[in-house]
Design a protein around this motif. Structure first.
Motif, PDB file in Angstrom:
ATOM      1  N   THR A  22       0.873  -1.087  -0.017  1.00 14.16           N
ATOM      2  CA  THR A  22      -0.055   0.079   0.118  1.00 14.16           C
ATOM      3  C   THR A  22       0.785   1.115  -0.016  1.00 14.16           C
ATOM      4  O   THR A  22       1.986   1.153   0.395  1.00 14.16           O
ATOM      5  CB  THR A  22      -0.938  -0.068   1.459  1.00 14.16           C
ATOM      6  N   ASP A  23       0.268   2.437  -0.558  1.00 15.48           N
ATOM      7  CA  ASP A  23       1.071   3.555  -0.269  1.00 15.48           C
ATOM      8  C   ASP A  23       1.654   3.970   1.172  1.00 15.48           C
ATOM      9  O   ASP A  23       2.518   4.441   1.512  1.00 15.48           O
ATOM     10  CB  ASP A  23       0.080   4.766  -1.034  1.00 15.48           C
ATOM     11  N   SER A  24       0.687   3.686   2.159  1.00 17.78           N
ATOM     12  CA  SER A  24       1.184   3.877   3.439  1.00 17.78           C
ATOM     13  C   SER A  24       2.332   3.048   3.792  1.00 17.78           C
ATOM     14  O   SER A  24       3.179   3.270   4.517  1.00 17.78           O
ATOM     15  CB  SER A  24       0.007   3.586   4.498  1.00 17.78           C
ATOM     16  N   ALA A  27       5.512   4.279   2.149  1.00 17.23           N
ATOM     17  CA  ALA A  27       6.016   5.598   2.880  1.00 17.23           C
ATOM     18  C   ALA A  27       6.571   5.229   4.175  1.00 17.23           C
ATOM     19  O   ALA A  27       7.625   5.637   4.497  1.00 17.23           O
ATOM     20  CB  ALA A  27       5.006   6.398   3.241  1.00 17.23           C
ATOM     21  N   GLU A  28       6.126   4.256   4.812  1.00 19.80           N
ATOM     22  CA  GLU A  28       6.518   3.800   6.263  1.00 19.80           C
ATOM     23  C   GLU A  28       8.164   3.206   5.994  1.00 19.80           C
ATOM     24  O   GLU A  28       8.949   3.564   6.695  1.00 19.80           O
ATOM     25  CB  GLU A  28       5.697   2.696   7.043  1.00 19.80           C
ATOM     26  N   ARG A  32      11.554   4.658   7.429  1.00 19.01           N
ATOM     27  CA  ARG A  32      12.534   3.741   7.994  1.00 19.01           C
ATOM     28  C   ARG A  32      14.077   3.773   7.625  1.00 19.01           C
ATOM     29  O   ARG A  32      14.824   3.848   7.978  1.00 19.01           O
ATOM     30  CB  ARG A  32      11.978   2.395   8.115  1.00 19.01           C
ATOM     31  N   ALA A  33      13.981   3.541   6.364  1.00 21.98           N
ATOM     32  CA  ALA A  33      15.199   3.338   5.538  1.00 21.98           C
ATOM     33  C   ALA A  33      15.887   4.797   5.555  1.00 21.98           C
ATOM     34  O   ALA A  33      17.049   4.929   5.678  1.00 21.98           O
ATOM     35  CB  ALA A  33      15.228   3.175   4.005  1.00 21.98           C
ATOM     36  N   LYS A  34      15.347   5.900   5.323  1.00 25.32           N
ATOM     37  CA  LYS A  34      15.836   7.061   5.492  1.00 25.32           C
ATOM     38  C   LYS A  34      16.362   7.373   6.892  1.00 25.32           C
ATOM     39  O   LYS A  34      17.476   8.025   6.860  1.00 25.32           O
ATOM     40  CB  LYS A  34      14.829   8.300   5.155  1.00 25.32           C
ATOM     41  N   ALA A  35      15.585   7.140   7.885  1.00 22.46           N
ATOM     42  CA  ALA A  35      15.861   7.233   9.157  1.00 22.46           C
ATOM     43  C   ALA A  35      17.355   6.568   9.540  1.00 22.46           C
ATOM     44  O   ALA A  35      18.193   7.117  10.231  1.00 22.46           O
ATOM     45  CB  ALA A  35      14.935   6.908  10.179  1.00 22.46           C
TER      46      ALA A  35
END
Length: 132
Positions: A22-24, A27-28, A32-35
């Motif tokens: 899903t888009d959600s 995004a999650e 997570r990867a960015k953090a």
């Protein structure tokens, strides 16, 4: 959340198409990867290389990024894989027998520390992704 989501986020394991997320969920995963990338100080190029299955970069930061991402995804805790969680989340997608086959090859891998262990586990699952 499915293990599929975790691995799809990395775009490493071809367990299913991104269209199943899903888009959600997407995004999650991106968040997570960015953090984790920010926390560990890896470059975009390092993240792309790892996502693409290029394991030539053995920078400790890359290894700790893998650990951060997998721990935050619930697949690892304190550098230890959670085989029951992996099995429970992947079995509906790939079948219990196939998941157990990959687990038998990968889950006993131990590195010199938890970051190295996570990196080696990630590499093993990536290299055996066709079986899942």
């Amino acid at each position: 959340m499915k293990v599929l989501i975790v691995f799809a986020a990395f775009a490493v394991l071809s367990l299913a198409s991104a269209a199943e997320l899903t888009d959600s969920q997407k995004a999650e995963i991106r968040q997570r990867a960015k953090a984790c990338a920010k926390q560990e100080g890896i470059t975009k190029e390092q993240a792309i290389a790892l996502r693409s299955g290029n394991f030539a970069d053995t920078d400790p930061k890359v290894k700790c990024f893998a650990n951060c991402f997998l721990e935050q995804s619930g697949l690892l805790a304190n550098g230890q894989i959670k085989p029951d969680v992996v099995l429970a989340k992947l079995s509906p997608i790939a079948g219990e027998a196939k998941v157990k086959e990959v687990q038998a090859k990968c889950d006993s891998i131990k590195g010199i520390d938890k970051c190295d262990t996570s990196y080696q586990l990630y590499k093993c699952y990536y290299e055996n992704r066709a079986q899942i």
